[in-house]
Write an enzyme that holds these catalytic residues in place. Structure first.
Site, PDB file in Angstrom:
ATOM      1  N   GLY A  59     -10.197  27.635  -5.173  1.00  0.00           N
ATOM      2  CA  GLY A  59      -9.755  27.987  -6.521  1.00  0.00           C
ATOM      3  C   GLY A  59     -10.332  27.105  -7.599  1.00  0.00           C
ATOM      4  N   SER A  60      -9.499  26.826  -8.598  1.00  0.00           N
ATOM      5  CA  SER A  60      -9.984  26.257  -9.850  1.00  0.00           C
ATOM      6  C   SER A  60     -10.817  24.996  -9.694  1.00  0.00           C
ATOM      7  CB  SER A  60      -8.810  25.943 -10.759  1.00  0.00           C
ATOM      8  OG  SER A  60      -9.300  25.302 -11.918  1.00  0.00           O
TER       9      SER A  60
END
Lengths: 120, 384
Positions: A59-60
């Site tokens: 993810g981020s």
């Protein structure tokens, strides 16, 4: 055997193990080091001071700042150990100076939640 | 990883602290991805701009770094916490504004192009195919690889920052070999942008670096962006190709059942107290589309629209911005649905959006429930 050392260091501590990847930005409180994602198998656990064993980060890209913030807030794991290294975890640990190891599949499987181990 | 003599000197601190920090990061990411060397990159897009996400530690780190570092290549940045023009509407505390302004000043000092956008690919001309860039924002990295035919790994905030300072990145992973290792067969009929968002979230979970999607011919911009953003949220996969004959060894289906599973994971409300559109931020084409869809209609609830500042200026010039505002939309630049401090429990219990990425962060970081719907249904149900 540790396959690879990404960030060097000698550590001893208690294993907190997850079988799920971690999106540090969405799932970990950067002040307290508590896992806040209700769907995660570490939900409610604190990772501060532990040897955090998990498959890899996801993810981020800003998760790298979460790792750095954990360290600044004294809530970071003493070390991390993964199945494979991703750029977010590698760069976050490099800047925060948190030892990071890549484990062999056997070693990864043999580590159990709550084990007291030494790495590095 | 093999370093040149000059790179080695930088790593040892002979060229100052900023370059040493940058090379320390690149050494770790190079080691992590088994890179043999560093290659030049021509554009860095850096994440870690919003005070809401990087906090005091991030703000202090950037303030310190900016005293010593200068960006070597064109460097654009992700959204920050608010739109400077409408910040007073949201009752943010002074500390937040002060820290956010410090972050903005630090990037400025290092020589940033002040884009404050997660869709740099819709604001600036894209370089020639095959050019190496270093994009941290995950939707932008996947878009750059998949649609722009550029080369980037799914960089982290720090690896892209290190690339901005050095103009280099480890030659590994997708830079070296971007052939898909898995093929996903799209089995859902009549897909819209939400369907592709759900597919992307699924793909991110099952695929590693690069994935082929079969059964899909062409995607419009809204579907492409939705797919890129959700894929970036759930996993490490950094590229997709639409290809029915990719030759990838592993094959999985994405059918109604798989889609429902992802939907049930992310959809937690029957309806929303307010509507947010723009995660990733909306581009000009989407603003025009939405303005057409809203002709003669107006939102019954608050509807926040996030778009880059240059896009808002163009949309104003072309009349779309005025049409959207007449339909009750509030236009905001420099910030994004994701990780905004502007939508919190104080304002609403639940949010309606068509963005999977938005849903993930609204739920996990802002603690809000989310009602997921495609744009066409949002317009049908929420306007009159």
């Amino acid at each position: 055997m540790t396959l690879k050392t990404i960030v060097r260091g000698k550590v001893s501590g208690k294993v907190v193990k997850s079988n799920q990847p971690i999106n540090f930005l969405g799932s970990v409180d950067k002040k307290t080091g508590e896992v806040t994602d209700q769907k995660h198998d570490l939900f409610g656990k604190k990772i501060a001071g532990s040897i955090l064993v998990f498959p890899n980060g996801v993810g981020s890209s800003v998760g790298a700042y979460t790792i750095y913030s954990l360290k600044s807030n004294n809530s970071a794991p003493a070390a991390m150990a993964c199945q494979k290294a991703d750029l977010t975890v590698a760069s976050g640990c490099a800047l925060a100076n948190i030892p990071l190891f890549i484990l062999s599949p056997d070693e990864y499987d043999s580590m159990k939640d709550g084990d007291e181990i030494s790495l590095g | 990883m093999e370093l040149t003599k000059d790179e080695e000197k930088s790593l040892n601190g002979e060229h100052g602290e900023a370059l040493q920090t940058a090379y320390r990061i690149l050494s770790a990411t190079g080691e992590a991805t088994d890179a043999e060397k560093l290659v030049p990159i021509h554009w860095a897009h850096v994440s870690g701009v919003n005070y809401n996400t990087i906090g005091d530690a991030g703000e202090e780190f950037l303030a310190g770094l900016s005293k010593k570092a200068k960006f070597k290549v064109r460097t654009t940045v992700n959204p920050m916490g608010y739109d400077k023009d409408s910040v007073e509407k949201f009752g943010l505390d002074e500390n937040f504004i002060q820290k956010q302004e410090s972050i903005r000043a630090s990037y400025k000092k290092m020589g940033v192009t002040p884009s404050f956008s997660c869709i740099p690919y819709e604001i600036y001309d894209m370089p020639q195919e095959g050019t190496h860039v270093a994009f941290a924002e995950t939707n932008a990295a996947i878009y750059a690889n998949s649609i722009g035919k550029l080369k980037t790994n799914k960089e982290s905030a720090f690896s892209a920052l290190a690339s901005a300072i050095t103009g280099k990145s480890p030659y590994s992973d997708l830079r070296k070999d971007d052939s898909p290792t898995m093929s996903i067969a799209m089995k859902v009929s009549d897909p819209n942008e939400l369907t592709f968002g759900l597919l992307g979230y699924f793909a991110g979970k099952v695929a590693d670096k690069s994935v082929a999607i079969s059964g899909v011919k062409n995607l419009d911009k809204r579907c492409n962006k939705s797919l890129c953003a959700s894929m970036g949220t759930s996993g490490t996969c950094g590229k997709f190709v639409l290809d029915d004959n990719s030759g990838a060894s592993e094959k999985v289906d994405f059918d109604e059942k798989e889609m429902q599973k992802v939907y049930d994971e992310l959809n937690t409300a029957e309806s929303g107290d307010l509507i947010t559109l723009g995660s990733p931020q909306l581009g000009l084409e989407e603003m025009n589309d939405l303005a057409s869809m809203l002709k003669g209609r107006a939102f019954k609830k608050r509807c926040l629209i996030f778009c880059p500042r240059p896009i808002q200026e163009q949309a104003r010039h072309l009349g779309y911005a005025g049409q959207l505002e007449s339909a009750g939309c509030e236009l905001m630049s420099d910030c994004c649905t994701c990780l905004t401090p502007l939508v919190t429990k104080k304002d609403a219990d639940s949010v309606t959006t068509n963005s999977i990425k938005g849903a993930y962060y609204l739920k996990n970081s802002n603690g809000l429930d989310v009602n997921l719907k495609p744009l066409s249904e949002i317009v049908r149900d929420e306007t009159s």
